[in-house]
Write an enzyme that holds these catalytic residues in place. Sequence first.
Site, PDB file in Angstrom:
ATOM      1  N   ASN A  78       0.841  -1.202   0.000  1.00  0.00           N
ATOM      2  CA  ASN A  78       0.000   0.000   0.000  1.00  0.00           C
ATOM      3  C   ASN A  78       0.875   1.250   0.000  1.00  0.00           C
ATOM      4  O   ASN A  78       2.098   1.151  -0.074  1.00  0.00           O
ATOM      5  CB  ASN A  78      -0.971  -0.024   1.187  1.00  0.00           C
ATOM      6  CG  ASN A  78      -0.224  -0.098   2.496  1.00  0.00           C
ATOM      7  OD1 ASN A  78       0.558   0.793   2.827  1.00  0.00           O
ATOM      8  ND2 ASN A  78      -0.423  -1.169   3.242  1.00  0.00           N
TER       9      ASN A  78
ATOM     10  N   ASP B 276      -4.431  -6.127   5.252  1.00  0.00           N
ATOM     11  CA  ASP B 276      -5.422  -6.972   5.918  1.00  0.00           C
ATOM     12  C   ASP B 276      -5.513  -8.354   5.284  1.00  0.00           C
ATOM     13  O   ASP B 276      -6.032  -9.280   5.885  1.00  0.00           O
ATOM     14  CB  ASP B 276      -6.795  -6.287   5.877  1.00  0.00           C
ATOM     15  CG  ASP B 276      -6.819  -5.086   6.810  1.00  0.00           C
ATOM     16  OD1 ASP B 276      -6.149  -5.154   7.863  1.00  0.00           O
ATOM     17  OD2 ASP B 276      -7.475  -4.078   6.493  1.00  0.00           O
TER      18      ASP B 276
ATOM     19  N   LYS C  82       6.544 -17.476 -11.700  1.00  0.00           N
ATOM     20  CA  LYS C  82       5.904 -16.223 -12.134  1.00  0.00           C
ATOM     21  C   LYS C  82       4.609 -16.544 -12.903  1.00  0.00           C
ATOM     22  O   LYS C  82       4.623 -17.364 -13.816  1.00  0.00           O
ATOM     23  CB  LYS C  82       6.881 -15.456 -13.034  1.00  0.00           C
ATOM     24  CG  LYS C  82       6.390 -14.084 -13.393  1.00  0.00           C
ATOM     25  CD  LYS C  82       7.362 -13.355 -14.291  1.00  0.00           C
ATOM     26  CE  LYS C  82       6.720 -12.105 -14.827  1.00  0.00           C
ATOM     27  NZ  LYS C  82       7.394 -11.581 -15.982  1.00  0.00           N
TER      28      LYS C  82
ATOM     29  N   PHE D  29      -3.025   3.145  15.486  1.00  0.00           N
ATOM     30  CA  PHE D  29      -3.482   4.184  14.579  1.00  0.00           C
ATOM     31  C   PHE D  29      -4.794   3.741  13.939  1.00  0.00           C
ATOM     32  O   PHE D  29      -5.019   2.558  13.763  1.00  0.00           O
ATOM     33  CB  PHE D  29      -2.442   4.429  13.469  1.00  0.00           C
ATOM     34  CG  PHE D  29      -1.361   5.367  13.902  1.00  0.00           C
ATOM     35  CD1 PHE D  29      -0.373   4.950  14.785  1.00  0.00           C
ATOM     36  CD2 PHE D  29      -1.322   6.689  13.446  1.00  0.00           C
ATOM     37  CE1 PHE D  29       0.619   5.811  15.203  1.00  0.00           C
ATOM     38  CE2 PHE D  29      -0.332   7.558  13.852  1.00  0.00           C
ATOM     39  CZ  PHE D  29       0.639   7.121  14.730  1.00  0.00           C
TER      40      PHE D  29
ATOM     41  N   LYS E 299     -11.874   0.138  17.532  1.00  0.00           N
ATOM     42  CA  LYS E 299     -10.554  -0.475  17.335  1.00  0.00           C
ATOM     43  C   LYS E 299      -9.762  -0.486  18.640  1.00  0.00           C
ATOM     44  O   LYS E 299      -9.072  -1.456  18.952  1.00  0.00           O
ATOM     45  CB  LYS E 299      -9.764   0.274  16.262  1.00  0.00           C
ATOM     46  CG  LYS E 299     -10.293  -0.034  14.886  1.00  0.00           C
ATOM     47  CD  LYS E 299      -9.585   0.695  13.791  1.00  0.00           C
ATOM     48  CE  LYS E 299     -10.357   0.442  12.509  1.00  0.00           C
ATOM     49  NZ  LYS E 299      -9.887   1.248  11.402  1.00  0.00           N
TER      50      LYS E 299
ATOM     51  N   LYS F 142      -8.487  -4.048  20.136  1.00  0.00           N
ATOM     52  CA  LYS F 142      -7.049  -4.310  20.155  1.00  0.00           C
ATOM     53  C   LYS F 142      -6.453  -4.142  21.549  1.00  0.00           C
ATOM     54  O   LYS F 142      -5.252  -4.275  21.722  1.00  0.00           O
ATOM     55  CB  LYS F 142      -6.361  -3.401  19.126  1.00  0.00           C
ATOM     56  CG  LYS F 142      -6.817  -3.717  17.688  1.00  0.00           C
ATOM     57  CD  LYS F 142      -6.281  -2.741  16.662  1.00  0.00           C
ATOM     58  CE  LYS F 142      -7.126  -2.770  15.402  1.00  0.00           C
ATOM     59  NZ  LYS F 142      -6.480  -3.355  14.246  1.00  0.00           N
TER      60      LYS F 142
HETATM   61  O1  C5P Z   1      -8.244  -2.243  12.124  1.00  0.00           O
HETATM   62  P1  C5P Z   1      -7.318  -1.305  11.438  1.00  0.00           P
HETATM   63  O2  C5P Z   1      -6.458  -1.987  10.416  1.00  0.00           O
HETATM   64  O3  C5P Z   1      -7.922  -0.091  10.851  1.00  0.00           O
HETATM   65  O4  C5P Z   1      -6.406  -0.779  12.637  1.00  0.00           O
HETATM   66  C1  C5P Z   1      -5.304   0.030  12.449  1.00  0.00           C
HETATM   67  C2  C5P Z   1      -4.295  -0.222  13.531  1.00  0.00           C
HETATM   68  O5  C5P Z   1      -4.110  -1.618  13.694  1.00  0.00           O
HETATM   69  C3  C5P Z   1      -2.916   0.325  13.152  1.00  0.00           C
HETATM   70  O6  C5P Z   1      -2.263   0.712  14.334  1.00  0.00           O
HETATM   71  C4  C5P Z   1      -2.249  -0.863  12.492  1.00  0.00           C
HETATM   72  O7  C5P Z   1      -0.838  -0.801  12.610  1.00  0.00           O
HETATM   73  C5  C5P Z   1      -2.834  -2.030  13.265  1.00  0.00           C
HETATM   74  N1  C5P Z   1      -3.035  -3.243  12.472  1.00  0.00           N
HETATM   75  C6  C5P Z   1      -2.386  -4.395  12.837  1.00  0.00           C
HETATM   76  N2  C5P Z   1      -2.567  -5.540  12.116  1.00  0.00           N
HETATM   77  C7  C5P Z   1      -3.398  -5.570  11.058  1.00  0.00           C
HETATM   78  C8  C5P Z   1      -4.072  -4.390  10.683  1.00  0.00           C
HETATM   79  C9  C5P Z   1      -3.860  -3.241  11.409  1.00  0.00           C
HETATM   80  O8  C5P Z   1      -1.627  -4.381  13.801  1.00  0.00           O
HETATM   81  N3  C5P Z   1      -3.561  -6.678  10.371  1.00  0.00           N
END
Ligand code: C5P
Length: 401
Positions: free
Chosen positions: A207, A276, A286, A324, A338, A342
């Site tokens: 990304n 994600d 390839k 974040f 979130k 988390k």
């Molecule tokens: O749920 P979301 O992806 O929006 O959350 C963002 C936060 O979660 C960021 O701090 C990102 O670094 C973390 N994150 C993570 N693992 C993922 C997706 C996001 O640690 N697979």
Amino acid sequence: MNKTIGIGVTGGIAAYKIADLVSLLKKEGFEVIVMMTKAATKFITPLTLETLSGREVITDMWEEYSDFNVPHIDVAKEIDLLVIAPATANFIAKMACGIADDFLSTLFVANIAPVLIAPAMNTKMYENAIVQNNLAKLRDYGCNIIAPATGHLACNDIGKGRLPEVEDIFNEIKQILLLKKDLKGKTVMVNAGTTCEDIDPVRFIANRSSGKMGYCIAEEAIKRGANVILVSGKTTIDPPEGAKYIPVWSADEMCEVMQKYQADCDVIVGAAAVGDFKIADVAGQKLKKADQETDKLILELVGNPDILKALGQNKANKQVMVGFAAETNDIVENAKKKLETKNLDFIVANDVTQEGAGFGTDTNIVTLISRNGSIKSLPLMSKEGVAAAILDKVVDIITDL
Ligand code: C5P
């Protein structure tokens, strides 16, 4: 600002630039005491620096100076910051070993003020493992080091080793004087950048994250005295000097590394843009062009681990965790969810649709949302400024634990 800066000049060609630094410091109201090694006096005369600083320049351990009774002790008592610029490989080695065989090296040993070292030398010398080890040792002793700039060197080589611009040294001086070492002794792990998910041996999904926000946090934490572990996905920026830098590729790899170090950390900041999804079956060869008839290639994606969520489940009582939330709508609501899932202490939410916020910019507009319900919206700020605000909040939480 009524502070006294000790400037130790050692024998490199960049010594002549110190005249501008002294002049700038004086203009800004600082008191300046210049000390020179014998070699430095070959590059610029003490008289020049004496005239600009308005004070005796100390060059000799055995000479008498009217301003001081026991010069190396008196200077150490008077200065609020000691700057060694330019710092030669030889002088860096002497400082790292505590050798005190001339005035400046003896003063360095007697000094208790914060120290800023500005190495300047040929690239090969700077990159020599001995010099790097000596700098690492000095950093461990608490010295601040301003990295040399890259460019044309006096020996006609091009590379890293130039003394940074005088304005950059000046800004660093101001920052150190203002800075609290409020994360001293703490271990801070930051992740940054984009994770990459392989499609086949040459292609991957990533990304637009530049990694800048996470790198600014790592840099600010180093300045505040923390031991920093920077777990970095793909970025195009250089890691800050002084961090334990662990480059990783995929979300799985990032997760594994962070879980390995979690128990050592007082603070964990998740600034990485973690993908994600990953490819369910990475092709060993390839992939060929899309199917001729349908003109399609269908890739199956499966979920990646949520790294912060996994770490949040094993969060120790005294561990502070920050995440974040890049949002496009219902910012506070979404960020709060979130924060809960988390198990974070606070979350840094930003509306990535706003100009000046989010990926790839040098600025950000964020809202800090805490577990205890407090919400603080910050104006448009540089990412460095946002990093400082985030760590101020981390320090507040640590202090209350
Ligand atoms: O749920 P979301 O992806 O929006 O959350 C963002 C936060 O979660 C960021 O701090 C990102 O670094 C973390 N994150 C993570 N693992 C993922 C997706 C996001 O640690 N697979």
